[in-house]
Motif scaffolding. Structure first.
Motif, PDB file in Angstrom:
ATOM      1  N   GLU A 203       0.809  -1.219   0.000  1.00  0.00           N
ATOM      2  CA  GLU A 203       0.000   0.000   0.000  1.00  0.00           C
ATOM      3  C   GLU A 203       0.839   1.265   0.000  1.00  0.00           C
ATOM      4  O   GLU A 203       0.295   2.368   0.048  1.00  0.00           O
ATOM      5  N   SER A 204       2.181   1.119  -0.019  1.00  0.00           N
ATOM      6  CA  SER A 204       3.112   2.255  -0.089  1.00  0.00           C
ATOM      7  C   SER A 204       2.874   3.255   1.044  1.00  0.00           C
ATOM      8  O   SER A 204       2.848   4.474   0.831  1.00  0.00           O
ATOM      9  N   ARG A 205       2.728   2.751   2.235  1.00  0.00           N
ATOM     10  CA  ARG A 205       2.654   3.604   3.414  1.00  0.00           C
ATOM     11  C   ARG A 205       4.059   3.871   3.933  1.00  0.00           C
ATOM     12  O   ARG A 205       4.959   3.043   3.767  1.00  0.00           O
ATOM     13  N   PHE A 206       4.248   5.015   4.572  1.00  0.00           N
ATOM     14  CA  PHE A 206       5.511   5.266   5.263  1.00  0.00           C
ATOM     15  C   PHE A 206       5.218   5.897   6.617  1.00  0.00           C
ATOM     16  O   PHE A 206       4.318   6.726   6.763  1.00  0.00           O
ATOM     17  N   ASP A 228       2.116   3.943  -8.614  1.00  0.00           N
ATOM     18  CA  ASP A 228       1.740   2.794  -9.419  1.00  0.00           C
ATOM     19  C   ASP A 228       2.059   1.493  -8.667  1.00  0.00           C
ATOM     20  O   ASP A 228       3.133   1.346  -8.082  1.00  0.00           O
ATOM     21  N   THR A 229       1.135   0.560  -8.679  1.00  0.00           N
ATOM     22  CA  THR A 229       1.327  -0.707  -7.964  1.00  0.00           C
ATOM     23  C   THR A 229       1.308  -1.900  -8.916  1.00  0.00           C
ATOM     24  O   THR A 229       0.987  -3.016  -8.521  1.00  0.00           O
ATOM     25  N   GLY A 235       7.499  -0.207  -5.378  1.00  0.00           N
ATOM     26  CA  GLY A 235       6.972   0.602  -4.288  1.00  0.00           C
ATOM     27  C   GLY A 235       8.023   1.512  -3.685  1.00  0.00           C
ATOM     28  O   GLY A 235       9.009   1.894  -4.321  1.00  0.00           O
ATOM     29  N   ILE A 236       7.825   1.862  -2.405  1.00  0.00           N
ATOM     30  CA  ILE A 236       8.778   2.710  -1.691  1.00  0.00           C
ATOM     31  C   ILE A 236      10.034   1.895  -1.387  1.00  0.00           C
ATOM     32  O   ILE A 236       9.949   0.785  -0.865  1.00  0.00           O
ATOM     33  N   THR A 237      11.188   2.452  -1.715  1.00  0.00           N
ATOM     34  CA  THR A 237      12.451   1.721  -1.560  1.00  0.00           C
ATOM     35  C   THR A 237      13.329   2.259  -0.436  1.00  0.00           C
ATOM     36  O   THR A 237      14.239   1.568   0.010  1.00  0.00           O
ATOM     37  N   ASP A 238      13.091   3.495   0.015  1.00  0.00           N
ATOM     38  CA  ASP A 238      13.921   4.038   1.099  1.00  0.00           C
ATOM     39  C   ASP A 238      13.203   5.208   1.748  1.00  0.00           C
ATOM     40  O   ASP A 238      12.466   5.954   1.094  1.00  0.00           O
ATOM     41  N   VAL A 254      10.599   3.059  -6.640  1.00  0.00           N
ATOM     42  CA  VAL A 254      10.767   2.527  -7.999  1.00  0.00           C
ATOM     43  C   VAL A 254       9.365   2.232  -8.502  1.00  0.00           C
ATOM     44  O   VAL A 254       8.770   1.197  -8.194  1.00  0.00           O
ATOM     45  N   ALA A 255       8.819   3.186  -9.234  1.00  0.00           N
ATOM     46  CA  ALA A 255       7.451   3.085  -9.742  1.00  0.00           C
ATOM     47  C   ALA A 255       7.269   4.155 -10.812  1.00  0.00           C
ATOM     48  O   ALA A 255       7.996   5.146 -10.854  1.00  0.00           O
ATOM     49  N   PHE A 256       6.293   3.969 -11.657  1.00  0.00           N
ATOM     50  CA  PHE A 256       6.046   4.913 -12.744  1.00  0.00           C
ATOM     51  C   PHE A 256       5.705   6.299 -12.193  1.00  0.00           C
ATOM     52  O   PHE A 256       4.847   6.441 -11.320  1.00  0.00           O
ATOM     53  N   ASN A 257       6.431   7.314 -12.677  1.00  0.00           N
ATOM     54  CA  ASN A 257       6.175   8.706 -12.331  1.00  0.00           C
ATOM     55  C   ASN A 257       6.168   8.928 -10.811  1.00  0.00           C
ATOM     56  O   ASN A 257       5.302   9.606 -10.268  1.00  0.00           O
TER      57      ASN A 257
END
Length: 309
Positions: A203-206, A228-229, A235-238, A254-257
């Motif tokens: 879900e790309s939460r941080f 983008d999933t 997703g979120i890498t750092d 690392v995801a589109f736009n």
């Protein structure tokens, strides 16, 4: 209960086994009755380095701690019943954080957990003598010096390694449950070890967790990045908090736009009414692209280095 406090589980219901290699014994968990045989076949996936310790984690829920001042001697092994997805160690080398995905005992659903393994350094003259002798033997093997030459070299150049009678101990780990079932993707301590930033995989939460009280971790910031999933997305890498300024954090993906962004976490402006901060975006670094795996902030907070594929 305060919803921002991630109440620790000291006697976690999730099965685990720990083996203190320096003590030469293990607990009575049948799943780990013979540590040497149980971990003879596993793959290394992640590693972290402190001033005097090397931590390696891998498959089968295992991670190991090696003492670099004893020629890389294995001093601690931990085995979880669930996969370890990521690890980090604070800059002071006092806490190791492990992100794992457990299962709810009632319905079997996945549950995001963070294990905190505290590292205690205590005075121990006998242990210091062993470390000293190990260091001397290692230098002899590398240089071919006899013992008198080696001792002289040790006394003249390496006294600082053993200036204190220090041994390393590992209290039982502390486990916290995140308020999401989404698996943890990354963990990152702040430069002072006061905060832990983490992200989730699907879900790309941080999030940012305050560790000012290690026995009472507190969720102080949470947010969600709309990216983008698709299958090509990682997703979120750092998530990297700026050194000395926890109000700033860089988030890469690392995801589109989805180029790196710099956010204002607002965690230092939390008051008694608002217990969990909602961040705002300050910068969107479009020129860096959308395939950034890692980032690093300069000590003066005036530049960002990114690892791109």
């Amino acid at each position: 209960k305060d919803p921002s406090v991630l109440y620790p589980i000291y006697n976690e219901s999730y099965e685990y086994s720990a083996f203190d290699s320096s003590a030469g014994n293990s607990n009575k968990n049948p799943n780990f009755s013979n540590p040497k045989n149980s971990i003879s076949n596993w793959e290394h996936l992640y590693c972290k380095l402190a001033n005097d310790l090397l931590i390696i984690s891998g498959t089968k829920g295992l991670f190991r701690v090696f003492d670099l001042q004893q020629s890389g001697k294995l001093i601690y092994t931990y085995r979880s019943s669930f996969p370890i997805r990521c690890i980090d160690i604070d800059p002071q080398g006092t806490v190791v954080a492990c992100g794992i995905t457990g299962k709810d005992r009632t319905n079997g659903a996945g549950q995001a957990l963070i294990l905190f393994h505290r590292i205690e350094r205590v005075n121990d003259e006998k242990h210091t003598e062993k470390r000293k002798n190990s260091h001397i033997s290692h230098r002899e093997a590398d240089s071919g010096m006899d013992s008198s030459q080696s001792t002289h070299s040790f006394n003249s150049s390496s006294t600082s390694l053993f200036s204190e009678n220090i041994s390393i101990r590992f209290p039982p780990p502390v486990t916290i449950t995140l308020p999401y079932r989404d698996p943890i993707n990354t963990l990152q301590f702040s430069s002072d070890g006061q905060y832990l930033s983490c992200s989730t995989a699907l879900e790309s939460r941080f999030l940012v967790i305050s560790l000012r009280k290690i026995n009472e971790p507190r969720l102080v910031m949470k947010s969600l990045r709309s990216i983008d999933t698709s299958l090509e997305s990682e997703g979120i890498t750092d998530t990297k908090i700026f050194p000395g300024n926890p109000n700033l954090m860089c988030v890469t993906s690392v995801a589109f736009n989805a180029p790196p962004i710099v956010i204002n976490t607002k965690i230092q402006s939390i008051n008694g009414v608002q217990t969990v901060a909602q961040p705002t975006m300050l910068l969107r670094l479009d020129e860096l692209g959308s395939k950034i795996h890692k980032c690093e902030i300069s000590p003066r907070n005036d530049s960002i280095a990114n690892e791109q594929i």
